[in-house]
Design a protein around this motif. Structure first.
Motif, PDB file in Angstrom:
ATOM      1  N   TYR A  44     -44.915   3.625 -11.053  1.00  0.00           N
ATOM      2  CA  TYR A  44     -45.167   3.626 -12.391  1.00  0.00           C
ATOM      3  C   TYR A  44     -44.357   2.938 -13.147  1.00  0.00           C
ATOM      4  N   ALA A  45     -43.330   2.332 -12.843  1.00  0.00           N
ATOM      5  CA  ALA A  45     -42.264   1.692 -13.673  1.00  0.00           C
ATOM      6  C   ALA A  45     -42.879   0.237 -13.890  1.00  0.00           C
ATOM      7  N   THR A  46     -42.266  -0.165 -15.082  1.00  0.00           N
ATOM      8  CA  THR A  46     -42.310  -1.625 -15.189  1.00  0.00           C
ATOM      9  C   THR A  46     -41.940  -2.608 -14.371  1.00  0.00           C
ATOM     10  N   THR A  47     -42.349  -3.672 -14.444  1.00  0.00           N
ATOM     11  CA  THR A  47     -41.831  -4.957 -13.498  1.00  0.00           C
ATOM     12  C   THR A  47     -40.530  -4.912 -13.913  1.00  0.00           C
ATOM     13  N   SER A  48     -40.126  -5.205 -14.911  1.00  0.00           N
ATOM     14  CA  SER A  48     -38.542  -5.274 -15.340  1.00  0.00           C
ATOM     15  C   SER A  48     -37.870  -4.183 -14.829  1.00  0.00           C
ATOM     16  N   GLU A  49     -38.184  -2.962 -15.084  1.00  0.00           N
ATOM     17  CA  GLU A  49     -37.380  -1.923 -14.443  1.00  0.00           C
ATOM     18  C   GLU A  49     -37.440  -2.116 -12.816  1.00  0.00           C
ATOM     19  N   ILE A  50     -38.442  -2.247 -12.167  1.00  0.00           N
ATOM     20  CA  ILE A  50     -38.699  -2.444 -10.611  1.00  0.00           C
ATOM     21  C   ILE A  50     -37.494  -3.626 -10.326  1.00  0.00           C
ATOM     22  N   SER A  51     -37.356  -4.917 -10.984  1.00  0.00           N
ATOM     23  CA  SER A  51     -36.847  -5.781 -10.635  1.00  0.00           C
ATOM     24  C   SER A  51     -35.233  -5.560 -10.903  1.00  0.00           C
ATOM     25  N   ARG A  52     -34.858  -4.731 -11.999  1.00  0.00           N
ATOM     26  CA  ARG A  52     -33.280  -4.452 -12.064  1.00  0.00           C
ATOM     27  C   ARG A  52     -33.099  -3.362 -10.956  1.00  0.00           C
ATOM     28  N   SER A  53     -33.889  -2.485 -10.615  1.00  0.00           N
ATOM     29  CA  SER A  53     -33.385  -1.774  -9.492  1.00  0.00           C
ATOM     30  C   SER A  53     -33.501  -2.424  -8.092  1.00  0.00           C
ATOM     31  N   ILE A  54     -34.251  -3.401  -7.740  1.00  0.00           N
ATOM     32  CA  ILE A  54     -33.988  -4.136  -6.478  1.00  0.00           C
ATOM     33  C   ILE A  54     -33.082  -4.997  -6.569  1.00  0.00           C
ATOM     34  N   HIS A  55     -32.515  -5.359  -7.770  1.00  0.00           N
ATOM     35  CA  HIS A  55     -31.366  -6.402  -7.992  1.00  0.00           C
ATOM     36  C   HIS A  55     -30.129  -5.471  -7.538  1.00  0.00           C
ATOM     37  N   THR A  56     -30.236  -4.342  -8.058  1.00  0.00           N
ATOM     38  CA  THR A  56     -28.924  -3.537  -7.925  1.00  0.00           C
ATOM     39  C   THR A  56     -29.032  -2.904  -6.486  1.00  0.00           C
ATOM     40  N   MET A  57     -30.129  -2.713  -5.887  1.00  0.00           N
ATOM     41  CA  MET A  57     -30.089  -2.418  -4.405  1.00  0.00           C
ATOM     42  C   MET A  57     -29.751  -3.424  -3.658  1.00  0.00           C
ATOM     43  N   ILE A  58     -29.761  -4.741  -3.823  1.00  0.00           N
ATOM     44  CA  ILE A  58     -29.474  -5.877  -3.157  1.00  0.00           C
ATOM     45  C   ILE A  58     -28.062  -6.017  -3.238  1.00  0.00           C
ATOM     46  N   LYS A  59     -27.473  -5.738  -4.276  1.00  0.00           N
ATOM     47  CA  LYS A  59     -26.033  -5.947  -4.676  1.00  0.00           C
ATOM     48  C   LYS A  59     -25.435  -4.828  -3.944  1.00  0.00           C
ATOM     49  N   GLU A  60     -25.954  -3.584  -3.721  1.00  0.00           N
ATOM     50  CA  GLU A  60     -25.191  -2.573  -3.091  1.00  0.00           C
ATOM     51  C   GLU A  60     -25.490  -2.543  -1.580  1.00  0.00           C
ATOM     52  N   HIS A  61     -26.333  -3.175  -1.140  1.00  0.00           N
ATOM     53  CA  HIS A  61     -26.769  -3.210   0.231  1.00  0.00           C
ATOM     54  C   HIS A  61     -26.410  -4.571   1.008  1.00  0.00           C
ATOM     55  N   THR A  62     -25.872  -5.368   0.309  1.00  0.00           N
ATOM     56  CA  THR A  62     -25.886  -6.818   0.895  1.00  0.00           C
ATOM     57  C   THR A  62     -25.288  -6.745   2.278  1.00  0.00           C
ATOM     58  N   ASN A  63     -24.213  -5.923   2.467  1.00  0.00           N
ATOM     59  CA  ASN A  63     -23.487  -5.948   3.790  1.00  0.00           C
ATOM     60  C   ASN A  63     -24.571  -5.519   4.854  1.00  0.00           C
ATOM     61  N   ARG A  64     -25.570  -5.065   4.618  1.00  0.00           N
ATOM     62  CA  ARG A  64     -26.538  -4.825   5.668  1.00  0.00           C
ATOM     63  C   ARG A  64     -27.642  -6.003   5.875  1.00  0.00           C
ATOM     64  N   LEU A  65     -27.372  -7.041   5.225  1.00  0.00           N
ATOM     65  CA  LEU A  65     -28.222  -8.180   5.463  1.00  0.00           C
ATOM     66  C   LEU A  65     -27.328  -9.135   6.191  1.00  0.00           C
ATOM     67  N   THR A  66     -28.253 -10.010   7.099  1.00  0.00           N
ATOM     68  CA  THR A  66     -27.807 -11.163   7.961  1.00  0.00           C
ATOM     69  C   THR A  66     -26.682 -12.281   7.030  1.00  0.00           C
ATOM     70  N   VAL A  67     -26.145 -12.743   7.550  1.00  0.00           N
ATOM     71  CA  VAL A  67     -25.259 -13.900   6.604  1.00  0.00           C
ATOM     72  C   VAL A  67     -26.241 -14.900   6.081  1.00  0.00           C
ATOM     73  N   GLU A  68     -27.147 -15.091   6.663  1.00  0.00           N
ATOM     74  CA  GLU A  68     -28.360 -16.125   6.183  1.00  0.00           C
ATOM     75  C   GLU A  68     -28.896 -15.415   4.814  1.00  0.00           C
ATOM     76  N   GLU A  69     -29.348 -14.206   5.224  1.00  0.00           N
ATOM     77  CA  GLU A  69     -29.989 -13.332   3.944  1.00  0.00           C
ATOM     78  C   GLU A  69     -29.113 -13.299   2.967  1.00  0.00           C
ATOM     79  N   GLN A  70     -27.645 -12.901   3.116  1.00  0.00           N
ATOM     80  CA  GLN A  70     -26.773 -12.749   1.883  1.00  0.00           C
ATOM     81  C   GLN A  70     -26.574 -14.030   1.142  1.00  0.00           C
TER      82      GLN A  70
END
Length: 78
Positions: A30-56
């Motif tokens: 139910y969150a706004t797009t900007s809230e979701i985008s901020r949350s995803i941005h944070t998650m990506i930063k926190e979980h970068t080490n779980r991504l492949t080198v190409e994805e990073q």
């Protein structure tokens, strides 16, 4: 990976984190797009080490606004 495939791959990464986000925090549905985008941005930063080198490399400089656009919710300014 070619430059032409980068947006497709970025969208896949964003969608993967969106699925994880809504699973961990169902109220985000139910969150706004900007809230979701901020949350995803944070998650990506926190979980970068779980991504492949190409994805990073793809998400290293990704902005919240880019995530919004990839989600397809980017609002048009009038």
């Amino acid at each position: 990976m070619t430059e032409a495939h980068a947006p497709i791959e970025k969208r896949k990464i964003v969608n993967r984190f969106l699925t994880l986000l809504t699973k961990e925090q169902p109220q985000m549905y139910y969150a706004t797009t900007s809230e979701i985008s901020r949350s995803i941005h944070t998650m990506i930063k926190e979980h970068t080490n779980r991504l492949t080198v190409e994805e990073q490399a793809l998400v290293r400089h990704m902005t919240i606004e880019e995530i919004e656009a990839l989600l397809g919710f980017h609002s048009k300014q009038h």
